[in-house]
Design an enzyme around this catalytic site. Sequence first.
Site, PDB file in Angstrom:
ATOM      1  N   HIS A 190      73.251  52.356  71.810  1.00  0.00           N
ATOM      2  CA  HIS A 190      72.331  52.559  72.682  1.00  0.00           C
ATOM      3  C   HIS A 190      71.933  54.159  72.824  1.00  0.00           C
ATOM      4  CE1 HIS A 190      69.225  52.733  76.141  1.00  0.00           C
ATOM      5  NE2 HIS A 190      68.687  51.846  75.153  1.00  0.00           N
ATOM      6  N   SER A 393      75.682  36.217  68.898  1.00  0.00           N
ATOM      7  CA  SER A 393      74.503  36.872  69.202  1.00  0.00           C
ATOM      8  C   SER A 393      73.244  36.029  69.338  1.00  0.00           C
ATOM      9  CB  SER A 393      74.175  38.086  68.574  1.00  0.00           C
ATOM     10  OG  SER A 393      73.006  38.684  68.767  1.00  0.00           O
TER      11      SER A 393
END
Lengths: 475, 475
Positions: A190, A393
């Site tokens: 991120h 995921s």
Amino acid sequence: MVAMAPALHDKAAAAVLPEEISIDSCGIEPDLEDADAIGKLRGEREIVLGRNLHDQCFSITEPEHDDEETGDKDVYMAGVLARYRKTLVERTKYHLGYPYNLDFDYGALSQLQHFSINNLGDPFIESNYGVHSRQFEVGVLDWFARLWELEKNEYWGYITNCGTEGNLHGLLVGREVFPDGILYASKDSHYSVFKAGRMYRMEVVKVDTLLSGEIDCADFQRRLLENQDKPAIVNVNIGTTVKGAVDDLDGVIKTLEDCGFSQDRFYIHCDGALFGLMMPFVKRAPKVSFKKPIGSVSVSGHKFVGCPMPCGIQITRIEHINTLSRNVEYLASRDATIMGSRNGHAPLFLWYTLNRKGYRGFKKEVEKCLANAHYLAGCLRESGFGAMLNELSSTVVFERPQDEAFVRKWQLACQGKIAHAVVMPSVTVDKLKVFLKELIESRSRLFPDGKIVAPCVAEELGAKNCACVKHSSCS
Amino acid sequence: MVAMAPALHDKAAAAVLPEEISIDSCGIEPDLEDADAIGKLRGEREIVLGRNLHDQCFSITEPEHDDEETGDKDVYMAGVLARYRKTLVERTKYHLGYPYNLDFDYGALSQLQHFSINNLGDPFIESNYGVHSRQFEVGVLDWFARLWELEKNEYWGYITNCGTEGNLHGLLVGREVFPDGILYASKDSHYSVFKAGRMYRMEVVKVDTLLSGEIDCADFQRRLLENQDKPAIVNVNIGTTVKGAVDDLDGVIKTLEDCGFSQDRFYIHCDGALFGLMMPFVKRAPKVSFKKPIGSVSVSGHKFVGCPMPCGIQITRIEHINTLSRNVEYLASRDATIMGSRNGHAPLFLWYTLNRKGYRGFKKEVEKCLANAHYLAGCLRESGFGAMLNELSSTVVFERPQDEAFVRKWQLACQGKIAHAVVMPSVTVDKLKVFLKELIESRSRLFPDGKIVAPCVAEELGAKNCACVKHSSCS
């Protein structure tokens, strides 16, 4: 008297919501790192300020002298808010691109909304300010410490304003433990990780990723060997922003050890923004645990749990906080948080949901999300779209739809040639069916002759996940 | 199954609120800087974790299998919340020490409480996430830019999570404009200023203050002359935390110029946490304005405006943000905020109050607060308490009451030998009368023979404001 935006000048006119404004047509979301796009967005790297955002915003106007008698202002404001509410209902309905669980009911907490609740400072050091919610905050922290296997007397933590604050805190702790340490993070980390590195004036080394988005431990090893003289501060992603990839924590630790980094020469921060709370409930998933040599874990509260405002949880070892606090002159404060005043409502929301759902409830929801994500990925592939889904995921990555209105309607997060949909508990199979139907219709309009040409996304998603002419025939 | 705290183990038992816990008896508030006290609080500079905070918190427990049928859990939680609400009502009633305006009514906004509103990233760069409140945020920012005299096309800003985030942002901008600049801040500055300096690895110079709490420009000049080779990044306090002192902005600018610092060699950040929003409405007050060579101003939203959760406003010049964003690799993001996800409810609260009250409404409230503060200071002096009130402030500083139960009840913020009460719009004359009556009664109990001995606070508040035997006879 403050100038009014033209559209809102006439109070008698119905309050008109500004149209959704797109800065450019590329539909990029600001949570993703993409330097080129930033340049484009800002044109010559200057902010193109406003683009009518000033004109289209809801200006604040000075009340008229007789407002209290006429009630005109109240009428105007009620109109603005009612229309805004309608927009929120609509926008909440069509939402797939961001990992926010929009399915929550905090009606029981509405009785507390009008208190100014502030947990200023350290959760474990009582303030004289009495309107706080520390007794709920510590309950929430205890729950997470237990989830990540750290005893009550061995952890320190607090409820943050968002995932970014967790990363800022974890990496600051890392830097304090190793002032000359190098920050290693995969390029899919991120952007707040790199922001922290630069804010804190740390040396930053970007590590390559595999196609899945996981950190490439071979490249990590090369980088470590180049810098053996300095301690390592490592950001490990428990679910990357774009591909939902989970870095191999055990592999990272092994690589450090193989390169001769003993445990007193590295610090690992786990950025678990979304998936930090899902993974404990996924069978076969590697375990995030303080029984391993990690220093801190952060997770967002508004993502999988769901919360009306952003928040997060940060947990670290108490010995690291003592390292910080021994150097009191350093922080010049008696708290080791990043922020001073802290939102006291967030702990109440989290406390409420954790109590209601419990481990079993989360487990059920995680299983549902993973099943629905598989369903979505399967349907996309069957319909001739390139698509990828990492095993652990619920983030389905696929070729970016070329119809920008469609992208905006469904609030898809995009980066370059790919987009993603994050299957949260608020995303039902029915919603996915509507989405797929509209996606296929939208594509049909672009190829009126029926000869659909899928873009090549082999570089981003791998040849086997690509639906272009070249790769679909190979697979 | 998560372990339950003993007191809460029996769901059938009434939910008992943890008693208010004081870490030690000194009643120090975490918003003030006081390194000694930190040492004391933490004992050997180790955090004394918990002090039963773990046991007395509201643990989160796994729901029983039959919870949905029996409803036991709901009953338990409803009990906890109802009692918590009662405590909040009580604690909100007796509250004088913190600059929070607790007088607000956001009933009109309750219809929006259950949306997950997130203004992620830059307020001026639209995100694909549709559930945001940028149109309100920009309206609020425009209002503040106008208040501080910066044109719409010349400012950049955003709504922060608290005053600390504003300081972190303003000083980061300063450092980016002058990477080798030295940070100057008076020793009465908020601790977040020093925290920023250390986080950002800046050289920090602490400047002395006058008795009032204002920056001592003579000392500032000496410090500047010692460091003429490096640019200056200056934190100017518009209302210090403890004494409510307003630094002499014009004096600071003149000192910089006198020392040979041209405008391209200094950056001024104004920390207006509380008073930044009050001063524009005080006659005779020096003006905070971007027509002067300042770089940024921050103010808290939950203080004078009043808001259920902490928030703040940060305004800077757009050219500085362009300096940041030109170096995109630096921030590795397309937004120049500190946080990524941002609370979208805060702009709604601010927009609502600013619209309802307007300049005139704030002016009236500021005048009332100042009058009430003068009333309180006058009564304290008449009753034989040492007390001080800066001319432009509503923060009344006085000798610290020796009865700690009283300090806790009224939630007074204390530092060393002094305490303060901040007169906010929610503080009425009637409330002050009750406070004074109880304060006098509490003192009487300590001196049963009626011979009251006031402590000497001449060093903190000046001889003329001290009521001790020695100084009261002089004045």
